[in-house]
Design a protein around this motif. Structure first.
Motif, PDB file in Angstrom:
ATOM      1  N   ARG A  99       0.839  -1.199   0.000  1.00 24.43           N
ATOM      2  CA  ARG A  99       0.000   0.000   0.000  1.00 24.43           C
ATOM      3  C   ARG A  99       0.875   1.250   0.000  1.00 24.43           C
ATOM      4  O   ARG A  99       1.821   1.362   0.774  1.00 24.43           O
ATOM      5  CB  ARG A  99      -0.911   0.024   1.222  1.00 24.43           C
ATOM      6  N   ILE A 100       0.507   2.183  -0.865  1.00 22.02           N
ATOM      7  CA  ILE A 100       1.185   3.471  -0.969  1.00 22.02           C
ATOM      8  C   ILE A 100       0.176   4.546  -0.584  1.00 22.02           C
ATOM      9  O   ILE A 100      -0.980   4.500  -1.016  1.00 22.02           O
ATOM     10  CB  ILE A 100       1.683   3.739  -2.405  1.00 22.02           C
ATOM     11  N   MET A 101       0.592   5.519   0.204  1.00 19.16           N
ATOM     12  CA  MET A 101      -0.294   6.622   0.569  1.00 19.16           C
ATOM     13  C   MET A 101       0.170   7.899  -0.118  1.00 19.16           C
ATOM     14  O   MET A 101       1.365   8.227  -0.112  1.00 19.16           O
ATOM     15  CB  MET A 101      -0.327   6.819   2.085  1.00 19.16           C
ATOM     16  N   VAL A 102      -0.786   8.600  -0.717  1.00 24.00           N
ATOM     17  CA  VAL A 102      -0.518   9.888  -1.361  1.00 24.00           C
ATOM     18  C   VAL A 102      -1.478  10.902  -0.753  1.00 24.00           C
ATOM     19  O   VAL A 102      -2.702  10.707  -0.806  1.00 24.00           O
ATOM     20  CB  VAL A 102      -0.728   9.815  -2.887  1.00 24.00           C
ATOM     21  N   GLY A 103      -0.953  11.953  -0.171  1.00 26.25           N
ATOM     22  CA  GLY A 103      -1.813  12.943   0.469  1.00 26.25           C
ATOM     23  C   GLY A 103      -1.464  14.355   0.056  1.00 26.25           C
ATOM     24  O   GLY A 103      -0.286  14.681  -0.137  1.00 26.25           O
ATOM     25  N   HIS A 104      -2.491  15.177  -0.079  1.00 19.79           N
ATOM     26  CA  HIS A 104      -2.299  16.601  -0.354  1.00 19.79           C
ATOM     27  C   HIS A 104      -2.730  17.419   0.864  1.00 19.79           C
ATOM     28  O   HIS A 104      -3.821  17.199   1.400  1.00 19.79           O
ATOM     29  CB  HIS A 104      -3.127  17.042  -1.565  1.00 19.79           C
ATOM     30  N   ALA A 117       2.314   5.511  12.666  1.00 18.46           N
ATOM     31  CA  ALA A 117       1.619   4.650  13.633  1.00 18.46           C
ATOM     32  C   ALA A 117       1.496   3.211  13.150  1.00 18.46           C
ATOM     33  O   ALA A 117       1.521   2.278  13.960  1.00 18.46           O
ATOM     34  CB  ALA A 117       0.229   5.219  13.932  1.00 18.46           C
ATOM     35  N   PHE A 118       1.379   3.009  11.832  1.00 24.07           N
ATOM     36  CA  PHE A 118       1.162   1.673  11.280  1.00 24.07           C
ATOM     37  C   PHE A 118       2.153   1.403  10.138  1.00 24.07           C
ATOM     38  O   PHE A 118       1.754   1.224   8.976  1.00 24.07           O
ATOM     39  CB  PHE A 118      -0.282   1.522  10.798  1.00 24.07           C
ATOM     40  N   PRO A 119       3.435   1.374  10.449  1.00 24.26           N
ATOM     41  CA  PRO A 119       4.446   1.209   9.396  1.00 24.26           C
ATOM     42  C   PRO A 119       4.329  -0.105   8.643  1.00 24.26           C
ATOM     43  O   PRO A 119       4.728  -0.193   7.477  1.00 24.26           O
ATOM     44  CB  PRO A 119       5.773   1.299  10.171  1.00 24.26           C
ATOM     45  N   THR A 228       9.130   5.550   8.539  1.00 22.29           N
ATOM     46  CA  THR A 228      10.304   4.789   8.103  1.00 22.29           C
ATOM     47  C   THR A 228      10.211   4.287   6.666  1.00 22.29           C
ATOM     48  O   THR A 228      11.181   3.749   6.139  1.00 22.29           O
ATOM     49  CB  THR A 228      10.523   3.587   9.038  1.00 22.29           C
ATOM     50  N   CYS A 229       9.068   4.432   6.020  1.00 19.89           N
ATOM     51  CA  CYS A 229       8.909   3.939   4.652  1.00 19.89           C
ATOM     52  C   CYS A 229       9.602   4.870   3.653  1.00 19.89           C
ATOM     53  O   CYS A 229      10.017   5.990   3.995  1.00 19.89           O
ATOM     54  CB  CYS A 229       7.426   3.806   4.306  1.00 19.89           C
TER      55      CYS A 229
END
Length: 290
Positions: A99-104, A117-119, A228-229
């Protein structure tokens, strides 16, 4: 290409727009939008990314209180950390492979906190015009609490503002966000509803209330330390200048920082370039697994 979906939460539903299969794809990319925006903030990026790499699952959600998602019940005033809980409830619906997270903006701050919190759930992080969760000196805590309570009182006493047309609302947001109307239009169109002869924002008006609390600099630094990702930060040339300083001062593990043309909504202005930068991070992760 874009498919509308819904995901149940303990309190309401999250609306989402997706490309690909949530269960079978080896990689899911979750997109989190900014404050008072919605999933449409990522439509052009998702379409560009899909053209580059059609094998991946892409999911942009409307955060609670935004877009087509339900509002928080009762007197909930959208405490920042509750968004982390919302994403935790969403994640089991996706393939656990990668899973990759992308946020603006706000979405970037939520993504950072979730990644810390959930590495074990996050293989990569891309933050667009956002970095660490909002923080301030502890000396400001009493003033913050006072102003937050006052803002709630004002919310209760000020009637909702209606527009004579969606076009008028687009023109207003275009001026506020300093972005061409055509680029912000999909976000506005998804974020409005008609009542009688007027158009109103779908987003919960409580979202505009000031927070009663912000974490200290030490808290924010500790959160970023535990991201850490593999991570990248994308900043607009005319975006928030303080973000450059945060990226160098808040953590010893410096993220890759890319500066592109545009302002705070640079991802709407340069969707192809942003899609390529996201794919570059995905490819970097994949190379590390070989």
């Amino acid at each position: 290409m874009l498919t509308e979906t819904k995901y149940a939460l303990a309190d309401g539903e999250l609306a989402a727009v997706e490309i690909g299969d949530a269960k079978s794809a080896d990689t899911t990319i979750v997109f989190l939008h900014g404050w008072l925006d919605n999933a449409a903030s990522f439509f052009t990026i998702m379409e560009a990314f899909h053209q580059l790499a059609p094998q991946y699952h892409l999911c942009a959600i409307d955060l609670p209180g935004h877009g087509l998602s339900t509002n928080k019940a009762g007197s909930n005033f959208y405490l920042f950390h509750d968004y982390v809980d919302d994403i935790y409830q969403l994640m089991p619906h996706f393939s656990p492979n990668r899973r990759i997270m992308v946020g603006h903006s706000l979405g970037a701050l939520i993504s950072a906190c979730y990644s810390a919190a959930f590495p074990e759930q996050v293989a990569g992080l891309v933050q667009i015009e956002g970095y660490a969760p909002l923080f301030e000196d502890p000396d400001a805590c009493v003033a913050r609490m006072r102003e937050g309570v006052i803002s709630r009182h004002q919310y209760r006493s000020v009637p909702a503002r209606g527009y004579d047309s969606v076009k008028t609302a687009i023109r207003h947001r275009s001026q506020v966000n300093k972005i061409p109307p055509a680029l912000i239009a999909p976000v506005i169109e998804r974020g409005m509803r008609q009542v009688g002869d007027l158009w109103y924002w779908r987003c919960d008006a409580k979202l505009k209330c000031d927070a009663l609390y912000r974490m200290s600099p030490a808290h924010a630094k500790q959160i970023m330390k535990q991201v850490t990702c593999v991570d990248r930060v994308i900043l607009g040339e005319e975006g928030y200048p303080y973000l450059h300083q945060q990226c160098t001062e808040l953590t010893e593990k410096k993220p890759e920082v890319f500066t592109i043309a545009g302002g705070h909504h640079c991802h709407l202005e340069q969707p192809q370039q942003v899609a390529e930068l996201i794919l570059g991070l995905v490819n970097k992760i994949n190379e590390g697994l070989e």
